[in-house]
Design a protein around this motif. Structure first.
Motif, PDB file in Angstrom:
ATOM      1  N   PRO A 185     -16.044  28.582  19.935  1.00 24.44           N
ATOM      2  CA  PRO A 185     -15.947  27.596  18.847  1.00 24.44           C
ATOM      3  C   PRO A 185     -16.012  28.276  17.474  1.00 24.44           C
ATOM      4  O   PRO A 185     -16.600  29.345  17.323  1.00 24.44           O
ATOM      5  N   LYS A 186     -15.378  27.617  16.510  1.00 17.45           N
ATOM      6  CA  LYS A 186     -15.386  28.100  15.135  1.00 17.45           C
ATOM      7  C   LYS A 186     -15.898  26.978  14.225  1.00 17.45           C
ATOM      8  O   LYS A 186     -16.243  25.895  14.696  1.00 17.45           O
ATOM      9  N   ASN A 187     -15.902  27.254  12.929  1.00 16.23           N
ATOM     10  CA  ASN A 187     -16.399  26.253  11.980  1.00 16.23           C
ATOM     11  C   ASN A 187     -15.525  25.005  11.947  1.00 16.23           C
ATOM     12  O   ASN A 187     -16.003  23.911  11.641  1.00 16.23           O
ATOM     13  N   GLU A 191      -7.667  21.959  22.447  1.00 19.14           N
ATOM     14  CA  GLU A 191      -8.348  21.888  21.164  1.00 19.14           C
ATOM     15  C   GLU A 191      -9.806  22.313  21.361  1.00 19.14           C
ATOM     16  O   GLU A 191     -10.525  21.734  22.184  1.00 19.14           O
ATOM     17  N   VAL A 192     -10.198  23.363  20.617  1.00 16.35           N
ATOM     18  CA  VAL A 192     -11.567  23.874  20.696  1.00 16.35           C
ATOM     19  C   VAL A 192     -12.323  23.351  19.486  1.00 16.35           C
ATOM     20  O   VAL A 192     -11.976  23.634  18.338  1.00 16.35           O
ATOM     21  N   LYS A 193     -13.396  22.585  19.731  1.00 21.15           N
ATOM     22  CA  LYS A 193     -14.152  21.943  18.652  1.00 21.15           C
ATOM     23  C   LYS A 193     -15.376  22.770  18.280  1.00 21.15           C
ATOM     24  O   LYS A 193     -15.867  23.593  19.077  1.00 21.15           O
ATOM     25  N   PRO A 194     -15.892  22.570  17.072  1.00 16.88           N
ATOM     26  CA  PRO A 194     -17.065  23.335  16.620  1.00 16.88           C
ATOM     27  C   PRO A 194     -18.282  23.184  17.520  1.00 16.88           C
ATOM     28  O   PRO A 194     -19.130  24.076  17.595  1.00 16.88           O
TER      29      PRO A 194
END
Length: 423
Positions: free
Chosen positions: A12-14, A28-31
């Protein structure tokens, strides 16, 4: 195209980001670390093209040793592997090509499943009974059979999920516990329920049809008149049965008056004038919807007077065992006969055929006998001019009939005496 390793190791990213696969599918990769499958598509309607996104579910790697049943449950919970997400994308693309929004289709399918779950066999069965063009008393009897025989087994099942295996279980149990006549009635009723369900798109087929001949046909001649020796043996067996006094009393009343089984078990105290020895069955309880006046022999009056001390505070003469506010069930007769090994040799409906045969042998007027049985005159002209109830004549006839029953029950080889003309 994505690999399972890429999906599994994505961090995950910001901000949310996408990992594209193929033909509109992406991850889709969520925070918060959730990885969700999405399918982007374009749908053209009425010349207008709109881009939309269909949420397939969340990503998961295939658990080790997972069974097909476990995999199905996992997918139902919205968790898909890469390969499974691609399969869902293929299904969604097929809908889009037909001009169907896959998100809308999923919503409709969910509503459909919920409706099917809410549409139980019991709900459709009650609807079927309510829609039939039957008299209220007939509806009540049919519903009573369904509540006793069918609904306890399959009533809670969604009607679309009832299978021939379920039907066969119902029929076999009914055959063993209630007899072939009830099993046949249950089969006809269930088939009628499924006919309604199919016609209203709540079921696809009638599961009764494949097993309709699974049980042997009921070849018993239920309405065969009994001979005098058989009558005596039956009455002796019933008297020694030791069952509920309501069952024994209703059975005797049926024989003393030659009324229909249902008319006996559903009798109400308000219908009787014991001083006048008269029983008036109201029109709504009669098959022909016409009040029927029955003369009572002394034996019936004595039995009813004695029974009044036991059930006189109820509305029904023969109240049910479980619900005293309702009458006993006709099935009580069949259960008693089954215990006495008379099932298959005699049914309660044969009482009237027996009485008619024996009274004709005794030389009584067919008009008197037919009126006692509440039969309608088949000749329209004669029916118009013949309004006589022959009540006095029928009272004498039925007293001799009751006396003959007593003699046969005692084991006497009594030949019915022909009525003296004018008596």
């Amino acid at each position: 195209m994505l690999t399972d390793t890429q999906c599994r190791t994505a961090k995950p990213k910001n901000k949310p980001y996408k990992l594209s696969d193929d033909k509109g599918l992406y991850l889709e990769v969520k925070p918060n670390g959730v990885k969700a499958w999405r399918y982007r598509f374009k749908l053209t309607r009425e010349g207008v093209t709109k881009e939309s996104v269909f949420a397939i579910g969340d990503y998961t790697s295939a658990p080790s040793g997972e069974t097909p049943e476990e995999a199905k449950a996992r997918r139902a919970g919205g968790r898909f592997t890469l390969a499974e997400a691609r399969e869902e994308r293929i299904k969604a693309r097929g809908l889009v090509k037909q001009g169907i929004n896959p998100a809308h289709n999923r919503q409709l399918e969910r509503i459909k499943r919920e409706q099917e779950s809410a549409t139980t066999f019991e709900a459709v069965a009650r609807e079927w009974v309510s829609l039939k063009d039957w008299e209220d008393v007939t509806k009540a009897r049919r519903l009573d059979m369904l509540e006793r025989v069918v609904i306890p087994k399959i009533g809670a099942l969604p009607v679309r999920q009832v299978t021939p295996v379920h039907i066969l279980d119902v029929l076999k149990t009914a055959q063993e516990k209630n007899g072939p006549s009830v099993a046949a009635e249950a089969k006809r009723a269930m088939s009628g329920v499924f006919e309604l369900a199919v016609s209203t798109l709540r079921a696809d087929t009638d599961p009764v049809y494949p097993v309709r001949k699974a049980l042997p046909a009921n070849k018993t001649q239920h309405k065969r008149p009994l001979g005098t020796a058989e009558i005596g043996q039956l009455l002796r067996d019933v008297s020694g049965h030791g069952g509920r006094h309501e069952t024994l009393g209703a059975f005797r009343l049926m024989w003393w008056t030659l009324c229909r089984p249902s008319e006996a078990v559903e009798a109400q105290w308000a219908e009787f004038d014991l001083e006048a020895a008269i029983w008036r069955i109201p029109a709504e309880r009669m098959k022909k919807r016409k009040e029927h006046v029955i003369p009572l022999p002394l034996q019936a009056v004595e039995m009813l007077r004695a029974l009044h001390g036991i059930t006189g505070h109820h509305s029904h003469v023969f109240p049910g065992r479980d619900d005293r506010k309702k009458p006993m069930a006709v099935a009580s007769f069949r259960q008693m006969l089954n215990v006495l090994s008379w099932s298959g040799k005699f049914s309660p409906h044969a009482t009237r055929a027996t009485g008619s045969t024996r009274l004709n042998e005794m030389g009584y007027s067919p008009d008197w006998i037919e009126r006692q049985l509440a039969h309608t005159e088949p000749n329209a002209v004669r029916r118009t001019y013949n309004h006589a109830d022959y009540l006095t004549d029928r009272a004498k006839m039925m007293q001799q009939w009751a006396d003959m029953l007593d003699a046969w029950q005692k084991g006497g080889d009594v030949v019915p005496l022909r009525k003296i003309k004018g008596a």
